[in-house]
Design a protein around this motif. Structure first.
Motif, PDB file in Angstrom:
ATOM      1  N   ARG A 290       4.032 -30.128  -7.247  1.00 53.18           N
ATOM      2  CA  ARG A 290       3.048 -30.049  -6.746  1.00 53.18           C
ATOM      3  C   ARG A 290       2.902 -31.820  -5.734  1.00 53.18           C
ATOM      4  O   ARG A 290       2.652 -32.501  -6.297  1.00 53.18           O
ATOM      5  N   TYR A 291       2.411 -32.101  -4.957  1.00 55.70           N
ATOM      6  CA  TYR A 291       2.188 -32.915  -4.729  1.00 55.70           C
ATOM      7  C   TYR A 291       0.970 -32.983  -3.290  1.00 55.70           C
ATOM      8  O   TYR A 291       0.873 -32.369  -2.624  1.00 55.70           O
ATOM      9  N   PRO A 292       0.002 -33.921  -3.588  1.00 52.97           N
ATOM     10  CA  PRO A 292       0.260 -35.139  -4.132  1.00 52.97           C
ATOM     11  C   PRO A 292       0.266 -33.967  -5.883  1.00 52.97           C
ATOM     12  O   PRO A 292      -0.029 -33.260  -6.190  1.00 52.97           O
ATOM     13  N   LEU A 293       0.450 -35.481  -7.171  1.00 53.82           N
ATOM     14  CA  LEU A 293       0.625 -34.723  -8.422  1.00 53.82           C
ATOM     15  C   LEU A 293      -0.311 -34.387  -8.901  1.00 53.82           C
ATOM     16  O   LEU A 293      -1.912 -35.023  -9.107  1.00 53.82           O
ATOM     17  N   SER A 294      -0.700 -32.828  -8.751  1.00 51.34           N
ATOM     18  CA  SER A 294      -2.013 -32.631  -9.925  1.00 51.34           C
ATOM     19  C   SER A 294      -1.577 -32.899 -11.506  1.00 51.34           C
ATOM     20  O   SER A 294      -0.486 -33.371 -12.139  1.00 51.34           O
ATOM     21  N   LYS A 295      -2.720 -32.941 -12.390  1.00 58.14           N
ATOM     22  CA  LYS A 295      -2.781 -32.833 -13.909  1.00 58.14           C
ATOM     23  C   LYS A 295      -1.513 -31.706 -14.353  1.00 58.14           C
ATOM     24  O   LYS A 295      -0.441 -31.840 -15.349  1.00 58.14           O
ATOM     25  N   HIS A 296      -1.740 -30.739 -13.968  1.00 58.80           N
ATOM     26  CA  HIS A 296      -0.919 -29.753 -14.416  1.00 58.80           C
ATOM     27  C   HIS A 296       0.400 -29.938 -14.307  1.00 58.80           C
ATOM     28  O   HIS A 296       1.635 -30.035 -14.415  1.00 58.80           O
ATOM     29  N   SER A 297       1.259 -30.453 -12.818  1.00 55.17           N
ATOM     30  CA  SER A 297       1.932 -30.840 -12.366  1.00 55.17           C
ATOM     31  C   SER A 297       2.961 -31.743 -13.346  1.00 55.17           C
ATOM     32  O   SER A 297       4.389 -31.862 -13.725  1.00 55.17           O
ATOM     33  N   ARG A 298       1.912 -33.095 -13.649  1.00 54.46           N
ATOM     34  CA  ARG A 298       2.653 -33.869 -14.329  1.00 54.46           C
ATOM     35  C   ARG A 298       2.961 -33.632 -15.623  1.00 54.46           C
ATOM     36  O   ARG A 298       4.265 -34.399 -16.325  1.00 54.46           O
ATOM     37  N   ARG A 299       2.257 -32.809 -16.268  1.00 58.12           N
ATOM     38  CA  ARG A 299       2.569 -32.048 -17.716  1.00 58.12           C
ATOM     39  C   ARG A 299       4.027 -31.741 -17.599  1.00 58.12           C
ATOM     40  O   ARG A 299       4.592 -31.494 -18.847  1.00 58.12           O
ATOM     41  N   THR A 300       4.280 -30.495 -16.164  1.00 55.47           N
ATOM     42  CA  THR A 300       4.787 -29.958 -16.713  1.00 55.47           C
ATOM     43  C   THR A 300       6.474 -31.156 -16.016  1.00 55.47           C
ATOM     44  O   THR A 300       7.133 -30.834 -16.693  1.00 55.47           O
ATOM     45  N   LEU A 301       6.418 -31.729 -15.090  1.00 57.50           N
ATOM     46  CA  LEU A 301       7.108 -32.632 -15.257  1.00 57.50           C
ATOM     47  C   LEU A 301       7.941 -32.950 -15.944  1.00 57.50           C
ATOM     48  O   LEU A 301       8.511 -34.206 -16.455  1.00 57.50           O
ATOM     49  N   GLU A 302       6.769 -33.797 -17.107  1.00 54.59           N
ATOM     50  CA  GLU A 302       6.567 -34.922 -18.116  1.00 54.59           C
ATOM     51  C   GLU A 302       7.752 -33.807 -19.516  1.00 54.59           C
ATOM     52  O   GLU A 302       8.724 -34.922 -19.322  1.00 54.59           O
ATOM     53  N   SER A 303       7.645 -32.624 -18.963  1.00 53.69           N
ATOM     54  CA  SER A 303       8.619 -31.705 -20.339  1.00 53.69           C
ATOM     55  C   SER A 303       9.471 -31.183 -19.991  1.00 53.69           C
ATOM     56  O   SER A 303      10.381 -31.729 -20.372  1.00 53.69           O
ATOM     57  N   ALA A 304       9.657 -31.559 -18.147  1.00 53.22           N
ATOM     58  CA  ALA A 304      11.031 -31.337 -17.851  1.00 53.22           C
ATOM     59  C   ALA A 304      11.811 -32.769 -17.558  1.00 53.22           C
ATOM     60  O   ALA A 304      13.524 -32.295 -18.192  1.00 53.22           O
ATOM     61  N   ILE A 305      11.290 -34.001 -17.758  1.00 54.08           N
ATOM     62  CA  ILE A 305      12.062 -35.220 -18.476  1.00 54.08           C
ATOM     63  C   ILE A 305      12.098 -35.154 -19.704  1.00 54.08           C
ATOM     64  O   ILE A 305      13.261 -35.258 -19.826  1.00 54.08           O
TER      65      ILE A 305
ATOM     66  N   HIS B 223      21.630 -12.585 -13.268  1.00 51.19           N
ATOM     67  CA  HIS B 223      22.014 -13.272 -12.256  1.00 51.19           C
ATOM     68  C   HIS B 223      22.577 -14.819 -11.705  1.00 51.19           C
ATOM     69  O   HIS B 223      23.310 -14.823 -11.446  1.00 51.19           O
ATOM     70  N   LEU B 224      21.391 -15.166 -12.390  1.00 53.05           N
ATOM     71  CA  LEU B 224      21.740 -16.844 -11.537  1.00 53.05           C
ATOM     72  C   LEU B 224      21.933 -18.140 -13.381  1.00 53.05           C
ATOM     73  O   LEU B 224      22.280 -18.749 -13.177  1.00 53.05           O
ATOM     74  N   GLU B 225      22.249 -17.093 -14.593  1.00 51.11           N
ATOM     75  CA  GLU B 225      22.357 -17.869 -15.702  1.00 51.11           C
ATOM     76  C   GLU B 225      21.711 -18.592 -15.598  1.00 51.11           C
ATOM     77  O   GLU B 225      21.766 -20.383 -16.290  1.00 51.11           O
ATOM     78  N   CYS B 226      20.251 -18.673 -15.441  1.00 47.41           N
ATOM     79  CA  CYS B 226      19.436 -19.766 -15.919  1.00 47.41           C
ATOM     80  C   CYS B 226      18.017 -19.462 -16.658  1.00 47.41           C
ATOM     81  O   CYS B 226      18.025 -17.782 -16.861  1.00 47.41           O
ATOM     82  N   GLU B 227      17.426 -20.213 -17.043  1.00 44.64           N
ATOM     83  CA  GLU B 227      16.320 -20.716 -19.047  1.00 44.64           C
ATOM     84  C   GLU B 227      15.455 -20.996 -17.324  1.00 44.64           C
ATOM     85  O   GLU B 227      15.125 -21.164 -17.299  1.00 44.64           O
ATOM     86  N   ILE B 228      14.566 -19.810 -17.872  1.00 46.68           N
ATOM     87  CA  ILE B 228      12.992 -19.853 -17.423  1.00 46.68           C
ATOM     88  C   ILE B 228      12.060 -20.902 -18.812  1.00 46.68           C
ATOM     89  O   ILE B 228      12.034 -20.481 -20.011  1.00 46.68           O
ATOM     90  N   ILE B 229      11.907 -22.338 -18.834  1.00 48.45           N
ATOM     91  CA  ILE B 229      10.409 -22.986 -20.340  1.00 48.45           C
ATOM     92  C   ILE B 229       9.664 -23.176 -19.266  1.00 48.45           C
ATOM     93  O   ILE B 229       9.408 -23.372 -18.246  1.00 48.45           O
ATOM     94  N   THR B 230       8.543 -22.648 -19.757  1.00 46.59           N
ATOM     95  CA  THR B 230       7.285 -22.477 -19.276  1.00 46.59           C
ATOM     96  C   THR B 230       6.799 -23.136 -20.127  1.00 46.59           C
ATOM     97  O   THR B 230       6.960 -23.506 -21.144  1.00 46.59           O
ATOM     98  N   VAL B 231       5.729 -24.592 -19.082  1.00 48.77           N
ATOM     99  CA  VAL B 231       5.165 -25.306 -19.968  1.00 48.77           C
ATOM    100  C   VAL B 231       3.160 -24.682 -20.373  1.00 48.77           C
ATOM    101  O   VAL B 231       2.692 -24.344 -18.650  1.00 48.77           O
ATOM    102  N   GLU B 232       2.522 -24.580 -20.701  1.00 51.51           N
ATOM    103  CA  GLU B 232       1.549 -24.028 -21.082  1.00 51.51           C
ATOM    104  C   GLU B 232       0.442 -25.064 -20.192  1.00 51.51           C
ATOM    105  O   GLU B 232       0.322 -26.327 -20.527  1.00 51.51           O
ATOM    106  N   SER B 233      -0.450 -24.970 -19.773  1.00 53.75           N
ATOM    107  CA  SER B 233      -1.240 -26.030 -18.733  1.00 53.75           C
ATOM    108  C   SER B 233      -2.068 -26.727 -20.432  1.00 53.75           C
ATOM    109  O   SER B 233      -2.422 -26.119 -20.815  1.00 53.75           O
ATOM    110  N   ALA B 234      -2.658 -27.255 -19.571  1.00 53.24           N
ATOM    111  CA  ALA B 234      -3.490 -28.644 -20.584  1.00 53.24           C
ATOM    112  C   ALA B 234      -4.881 -27.829 -20.802  1.00 53.24           C
ATOM    113  O   ALA B 234      -4.985 -27.095 -19.573  1.00 53.24           O
ATOM    114  N   ARG B 235      -5.711 -27.619 -21.830  1.00 55.05           N
ATOM    115  CA  ARG B 235      -6.736 -27.804 -22.320  1.00 55.05           C
ATOM    116  C   ARG B 235      -7.746 -28.818 -22.162  1.00 55.05           C
ATOM    117  O   ARG B 235      -8.001 -29.647 -21.981  1.00 55.05           O
ATOM    118  N   ALA B 236      -8.977 -28.704 -20.957  1.00 55.41           N
ATOM    119  CA  ALA B 236      -9.638 -29.035 -20.386  1.00 55.41           C
ATOM    120  C   ALA B 236     -10.887 -29.521 -21.887  1.00 55.41           C
ATOM    121  O   ALA B 236     -11.210 -28.397 -23.287  1.00 55.41           O
TER     122      ALA B 236
END
Length: 136
Positions: free
Chosen positions: A9-24, A123-136
Motif C-alpha cells: 500500500r501507499y503510503p506504506l502501512s505497518k503491514h506493508s512495511r512488514r511484508t516488504l521487509e520479508s520480501a527484501i 500455471h505461472l510457476e510462482c510461489e506464494i509466501i504469506t507474511v503474518e500480520s504483526a500483532r498489536a
C-alpha cells in the motif's frame, strides 16, 4: 535471475512495511530481483508515482539494489497483482496474510480451483509466501 514481487500500500502501512521487509529478505536470500508493486484503484482517483513509491520505500529501508518500482492502475487490486506476477513471470510473490485471503477470494471467482498456491505453481510457476500480520 529470479524475481520476487511484493505488493504494498501507499503510503506504506505497518503491514506493508512488514511484508516488504520479508520480501527484501527473500530476494537477498535467493539473489533475486525485487519488484515493489502498488496498485492505484481507478475508483479512488488517486495518483501515486513510481518516484513516490521509491522514496517511501527508501525512507524506510534505505537504498536497495536490484529493485524495480511499479505502479499499476486497475479496478481490483488482486487482479492487478496477478497480472503483474504473470507479465513478469515472477518466481515468488510475498503478500501479507490479509492480502492473501482477499487474493484467494477473488481467485475463486475467476477459476473453479480454490487452491491459489497450487494454481500459481502449476500455471505461472510462482510461489506464494504469506507474511503474518504483526500483532498489536
Amino acid at each position: 535471475m529470479s524475481l520476487v514481487v511484493v505488493p504494498v500500500r501507499y503510503p506504506l502501512s505497518k503491514h506493508s512495511r512488514r511484508t516488504l521487509e520479508s520480501a527484501i529478505s527473500v530476494a537477498r536470500e535467493r539473489d533475486a530481483a525485487l519488484t515493489v508493486l502498488h496498485v492505484d484503484l481507478y475508483q479512488n482517483g488517486k495518483k501515486v508515482t513510481r518516484i513516490d513509491l521509491k522514496n517511501a520505500v527508501e525512507r524506510e529501508f534505505g537504498r536497495l539494489e536490484n529493485v524495480r518500482y511499479v505502479v499499476r492502475t486497475g479496478f481490483l487490486v488482486e487482479e492487478s497483482i496477478l497480472d503483474e506476477v504473470a507479465a513478469e513471470e515472477a518466481d515468488a510473490v510475498v503478500i501479507g496474510s490479509r492480502q492473501a485471503s482477499r487474493l484467494r477470494r477473488i481467485f475463486r471467482r475467476f477459476t473453479d480451483n480454490p487452491n491459489i498456491d497450487q494454481y500459481l505453481r502449476t500455471h505461472l510457476e510462482c510461489e506464494i509466501i504469506t507474511v503474518e500480520s504483526a500483532r498489536a
